[in-house]
Design a protein around this motif. Structure first.
Motif, short mmCIF file in Angstrom:
data_model
loop_
_atom_site.label_atom_id
_atom_site.label_comp_id
_atom_site.label_asym_id
_atom_site.label_seq_id
_atom_site.Cartn_x
_atom_site.Cartn_y
_atom_site.Cartn_z
N LEU A 135 1.37 -4.28 -1.88
CA LEU A 135 1.17 -3.61 -0.60
C LEU A 135 1.62 -2.15 -0.69
CD1 LEU A 135 0.37 -3.78 2.37
CD2 LEU A 135 2.73 -4.45 2.87
N ARG A 136 2.75 -1.91 -1.34
CA ARG A 136 3.25 -0.54 -1.49
C ARG A 136 2.28 0.30 -2.32
NH1 ARG A 136 6.52 3.27 0.66
NH2 ARG A 136 7.09 4.73 -0.97
N ILE A 137 1.75 -0.27 -3.37
CA ILE A 137 0.80 0.44 -4.23
C ILE A 137 -0.47 0.76 -3.43
CG2 ILE A 137 -0.67 0.22 -6.27
CD1 ILE A 137 1.59 -1.48 -7.50
N PHE A 138 -0.94 -0.19 -2.64
CA PHE A 138 -2.14 0.01 -1.83
C PHE A 138 -1.92 1.12 -0.80
CE2 PHE A 138 -4.63 -1.01 2.00
CZ PHE A 138 -5.91 -0.87 1.47
N LEU A 139 -0.77 1.10 -0.12
CA LEU A 139 -0.48 2.12 0.86
C LEU A 139 -0.37 3.50 0.22
CD1 LEU A 139 2.09 0.32 3.20
CD2 LEU A 139 -0.29 0.88 3.67
N ASP A 140 0.24 3.59 -0.95
CA ASP A 140 0.31 4.87 -1.66
C ASP A 140 -1.08 5.38 -2.02
OD1 ASP A 140 3.03 4.92 -1.47
OD2 ASP A 140 3.40 4.22 -3.53
N ALA A 141 -1.97 4.48 -2.42
CA ALA A 141 -3.33 4.87 -2.77
C ALA A 141 -4.09 5.37 -1.54
CB ALA A 141 -4.07 3.70 -3.41
N VAL A 142 -3.92 4.70 -0.41
CA VAL A 142 -4.59 5.11 0.83
C VAL A 142 -4.08 6.48 1.28
CG1 VAL A 142 -4.84 4.58 3.29
CG2 VAL A 142 -5.14 2.78 1.58
N VAL A 143 -2.76 6.69 1.20
CA VAL A 143 -2.19 7.98 1.59
C VAL A 143 -2.72 9.08 0.68
CG1 VAL A 143 -0.03 9.30 1.68
CG2 VAL A 143 -0.15 7.01 2.68
N SER A 144 -2.79 8.82 -0.61
CA SER A 144 -3.31 9.83 -1.54
C SER A 144 -4.78 10.14 -1.25
CB SER A 144 -3.18 9.33 -2.98
OG SER A 144 -1.84 9.17 -3.32
N LEU A 145 -5.56 9.12 -0.97
CA LEU A 145 -6.97 9.33 -0.65
C LEU A 145 -7.14 10.15 0.63
CD1 LEU A 145 -9.93 8.66 -1.31
CD2 LEU A 145 -9.68 6.64 0.12
N LEU A 146 -6.40 9.81 1.65
CA LEU A 146 -6.48 10.56 2.91
C LEU A 146 -6.02 12.00 2.72
CD1 LEU A 146 -5.23 7.93 5.51
CD2 LEU A 146 -7.56 8.75 5.14
N PHE A 147 -4.98 12.21 1.94
CA PHE A 147 -4.52 13.58 1.67
C PHE A 147 -5.61 14.36 0.95
CE2 PHE A 147 -2.49 16.71 -1.11
CZ PHE A 147 -1.78 17.44 -0.16
N GLY A 148 -6.27 13.73 0.00
CA GLY A 148 -7.35 14.39 -0.73
C GLY A 148 -8.52 14.73 0.18
N LEU A 149 -8.86 13.83 1.07
CA LEU A 149 -10.00 14.07 1.96
C LEU A 149 -9.69 15.10 3.04
CD1 LEU A 149 -11.32 10.44 2.47
CD2 LEU A 149 -12.40 12.27 1.16
N ILE A 150 -8.49 15.06 3.57
CA ILE A 150 -8.17 15.91 4.72
C ILE A 150 -7.67 17.29 4.29
CG2 ILE A 150 -6.59 16.13 6.68
CD1 ILE A 150 -6.75 13.06 6.92
N VAL A 151 -6.94 17.39 3.20
CA VAL A 151 -6.34 18.67 2.81
C VAL A 151 -7.07 19.31 1.64
CG1 VAL A 151 -4.23 19.77 1.98
CG2 VAL A 151 -4.09 17.95 3.69
N VAL A 152 -7.19 18.58 0.55
CA VAL A 152 -7.73 19.17 -0.68
C VAL A 152 -9.23 19.43 -0.55
CG1 VAL A 152 -8.02 18.80 -3.16
CG2 VAL A 152 -5.92 18.07 -2.04
N GLY A 153 -9.96 18.51 0.05
CA GLY A 153 -11.41 18.67 0.19
C GLY A 153 -11.81 19.94 0.91
N PRO A 154 -11.31 20.17 2.12
CA PRO A 154 -11.67 21.40 2.82
C PRO A 154 -11.25 22.68 2.09
CG PRO A 154 -10.79 19.81 4.37
CD PRO A 154 -10.59 19.24 3.01
N VAL A 155 -10.13 22.64 1.42
CA VAL A 155 -9.68 23.82 0.67
C VAL A 155 -10.67 24.13 -0.44
CG1 VAL A 155 -7.89 24.71 -0.88
CG2 VAL A 155 -7.25 23.56 1.24
N ILE A 156 -11.14 23.11 -1.14
CA ILE A 156 -12.12 23.32 -2.21
C ILE A 156 -13.42 23.87 -1.63
CG2 ILE A 156 -13.56 22.12 -3.90
CD1 ILE A 156 -11.16 20.34 -4.49
#
Length: 75
Positions: A38-59
């Protein structure tokens, strides 16, 4: 002689307390090492959301600025 006995008793009590603290530290270290699914899954979801919301628009912004600069230069 009586004072020596008291010192020995106090040292034994301190040894027990230190042993207890060592056990607590080992338990804490074991908890940190073992990440459940569960902890691994939550970390993966947080990383994905961070990539979509922050890194994606910056790129997108950086690529857009580069494209505008290239069009001004006539490339």
């Amino acid at each position: 002689m009586d004072q020596d006995t008291k010192v020995i008793q106090e040292l034994q009590e301190l040894k027990q307390k230190v042993g207890h603290l060592e056990d607590l530290l080992k338990d804490q270290a074991n908890k940190k090492e073992k990440a459940g699914p569960l902890r691994i899954f939550l970390d993966a979801v947080v990383s994905l959301l961070f990539g979509l919301i922050v890194v994606g628009p910056v790129i997108v912004i950086v690529v857009g600025v580069l494209m505008v600069a290239a069009s001004w230069l006539g490339i």
